[in-house]
Write a protein that holds these residues in place. Structure first.
Motif, short mmCIF file in Angstrom:
data_model
loop_
_atom_site.label_atom_id
_atom_site.label_comp_id
_atom_site.label_asym_id
_atom_site.label_seq_id
_atom_site.Cartn_x
_atom_site.Cartn_y
_atom_site.Cartn_z
N PRO A 1 0.60 -0.93 0.27
CA PRO A 1 0.74 -0.23 0.58
C PRO A 1 0.78 1.09 0.26
O PRO A 1 0.52 1.99 -0.95
CB PRO A 1 -1.25 -0.40 1.54
N PHE A 2 2.01 1.05 0.58
CA PHE A 2 2.98 2.28 0.97
C PHE A 2 2.89 2.53 -0.32
O PHE A 2 3.43 3.84 -1.34
CB PHE A 2 3.83 2.29 1.35
N PHE A 3 3.58 2.05 -1.08
CA PHE A 3 4.16 2.06 -2.54
C PHE A 3 2.98 2.65 -4.02
O PHE A 3 3.46 3.39 -4.50
CB PHE A 3 5.08 0.76 -3.96
N LEU A 4 1.80 1.53 -3.45
CA LEU A 4 0.81 2.58 -4.39
C LEU A 4 0.45 3.40 -3.90
O LEU A 4 0.26 4.93 -5.30
CB LEU A 4 -0.60 1.57 -3.96
N LEU A 5 0.68 4.02 -2.76
CA LEU A 5 0.76 5.58 -2.16
C LEU A 5 1.72 6.92 -3.33
O LEU A 5 1.49 7.49 -3.56
CB LEU A 5 0.40 5.63 -1.55
N TRP A 6 2.59 5.89 -3.51
CA TRP A 6 3.89 6.52 -3.98
C TRP A 6 4.14 7.09 -5.44
O TRP A 6 4.34 7.80 -5.83
CB TRP A 6 5.31 6.16 -3.36
N PHE A 7 3.64 5.63 -5.80
CA PHE A 7 3.48 4.80 -7.31
C PHE A 7 2.74 5.19 -8.06
O PHE A 7 3.00 5.07 -9.78
CB PHE A 7 4.66 4.21 -7.67
N GLY A 8 1.71 4.62 -7.59
CA GLY A 8 0.48 4.79 -8.54
C GLY A 8 0.60 3.53 -8.98
O GLY A 8 0.96 2.36 -8.74
N PHE A 9 -0.43 3.20 -10.18
CA PHE A 9 0.34 2.39 -11.18
C PHE A 9 0.96 1.72 -11.58
O PHE A 9 1.17 1.16 -12.73
CB PHE A 9 -1.35 1.80 -11.71
#
Lengths: 278, 217
Positions: free
Chosen positions: A137-145
């Protein structure tokens, strides 16, 4: 000069015990062929059991799809299942290679001196103990898709483990090598290409094989939560439509992908460490 | 076989002197107030397996630390060659020599001992036989010229011809400023025996002293 008494020799030979004649029949199946047969049985046992379970209707379609339905899923999926397979493979391979290289470089760096080791090891150990899946989830917030986000996620998922393993390999120098370096007054940490890398390659294969499995898990979870293409995304959307045969197909392809990469890793590594196989 | 001395100047080495050495390993007192004195530049240590020869060589070369010692030669700059093969298997013999002894391949080729290893020195170490690796290791140690050279069973894996070929170079090295101390089982090294002080361990622990069987001629 003594002459041979052939008659006496023949009499003595007759009195010798008769040895049992060796079994002249060759084995019907050679040992290597036996192993190949066993391997084939191992590969076919799972599908055979699956076919039997469905043929005799022992398990319902709700829990286990029929093999035909899974094969039909190849045609049903849009875009083609192989496109999803290719995206997942790319993220996995790119992330794994980058993570392994980064991990080895970090391990060599922290081995340079005890000061660097003391400074960085606590942080590395802490980050290593965080499950990679928990950081999705942390990386999704940072980098999206984005693809970068998934690749970096795989890198962080395996690099710290590889770094710690690398550092351990370099710390545990065999006694004969320590004596060698001391005898010629050479600091082993300066022999990166000639010594450190080959020693790392000799010992790192088990860690890398384990990291590969971790990387597969991390890629799939990242696709489950934040992707629009890939096997993980396909599993997520199939769950929503109760397409269990598609989920099954994705799992089979993941198993094939993991096996192929593991075989490629093992064979490639044995070529890299050529001196050990001779 | 005659020794050919490459230099007109014979450098004297310091010999070997050890006084009051005590060492315990895994709860066993191996050396207790051990003393050894030899003015020779070439010293041979004999004794059964497990009598302490290798341990003494490791203590002298600084790879083991004694619990107590009154006097021992400085380990700085000394070189220890173990029984085990220590060539890096992924490097050629020439690379193993040049990178560790810090010399060029030209200097290697010009050394008189090079003819003994020229046939196989360009092979990777893992492609060499144990005897060939041993020859390369001995060459590397000899060309390095440390102040103290400690050799643990240097003639293992070598046949009589190679032993007789290498021995004069060790003798010559000992005459040109290096104290050579080696442990050895082989009786073929006549040249070494003649030129060395030979000591023998009796195999009992703790080792307090060792008998001198013969002195350097």
């Amino acid at each position: 000069m003594q002459t041979l008494n052939h008659k006496k020799i023949a009499q003595e030979e007759e009195q010798l015990p008769v040895l049992a004649k060796p079994n002249k029949k060759a084995p019907r199946i050679s040992a290597s062929l036996k192993l190949k047969i066993l391997t084939a049985i191992g590969c076919l046992a799972g599908p055979a059991i699956w076919i039997c379970l469905k043929h005799f209707d022992i398990v319902s379609d709700r829990y286990l799809p029929a093999p035909i339905a899974v094969l039909d899923a190849f045609r049903e999926v849009e875009p083609n299942i192989l496109v999803h397979f290719a995206y997942t493979s790319f993220r996995l391979v790119a992330g794994f290679i980058a993570g392994a290289v980064a991990g080895i470089m970090i391990g060599i760096f922290i081995n340079r001196s005890e000061s660097i080791n003391r400074l960085l090891s606590p942080s590395l150990q802490s980050m290593r103990s965080i499950p990679a899946i928990a950081t999705v989830p942390f990386f999704l917030l940072w980098f999206g898709f984005s693809e970068w986000g998934k690749i970096i996620l795989v890198v962080t998922g395996i690099a710290f483990n590889v770094a710690i393993a690398t550092h351990q390999v370099l710390r545990d120098i065999p006694e004969k090598d320590r004596i060698l370096f001391k005898s010629f007054d050479i600091d082993p940490t300066t022999f990166v290409v000639q010594y450190s890398l080959p020693r790392i390659f000799e010992a790192l294969l088990p860690t890398l094989r384990f990291s590969l499995t971790t990387a597969v898990g991390v890629v799939i979870v990242s696709e489950l939560l934040g992707a629009q293409i890939g096997l993980g995304y396909l599993i997520q959307t199939s769950r929503s439509t109760f397409s269990i045969h598609v989920i099954f197909l994705c799992m089979l392809l993941l198993g094939v992908l993991n096996s192929l990469l593991d075989i490629a890793l093992t064979k490639g590594w044995s070529r890299l460490v050529y001196w050990k196989s001779n | 076989m005659a020794v050919s001395i490459q230099s007109c100047i014979i450098l004297t080495s310091e010999g070997l002197q050890v006084v009051g050495l005590s060492y315990i390993r895994d709860g066993v007192q191996v050396f207790k107030d051990f003393s050894l004195q030899s003015a020779a530049s070439l010293i041979v240590l004999r004794g059964a397996s497990g009598c302490g020869k290798t341990t003494l060589l490791k203590l002298l070369s600084g790879h083991l630390q004694p619990q107590r010692v009154e006097y021992m030669p400085s380990a700085k700059g000394s070189c220890l060659v173990l029984q085990e093969d220590s060539l890096l298997p992924w490097m050629t013999g020439m690379e193993n020599i040049c990178k560790f002894a810090k010399i060029s391949s030209c200097e290697v080729c010009q050394h008189p001992m090079y003819k003994l290893i020229s046939r196989f020195v360009d092979k990777k170490a893992y492609q060499m036989s144990y005897g060939q690796r041993r020859m390369v290791e001995l060459f590397r140690a000899i060309i390095h010229r440390p102040p103290y050279l400690y050799l643990d069973e240097p003639f293992n894996f070598l046949d009589e011809i190679n032993i007789n070929a290498v021995a004069p170079f060790l003798v010559e090295l000992s005459l040109t400023g290096t104290t050579v101390v080696l442990s050895n089982h082989h009786k073929e090294d006549i040249e070494i025996q003649r030129s060395a002080d030979v000591f023998k361990f009796d195999g009992k622990f703790p080792v307090n002293s060792i008998d001198c069987l013969s002195r350097q001629v």
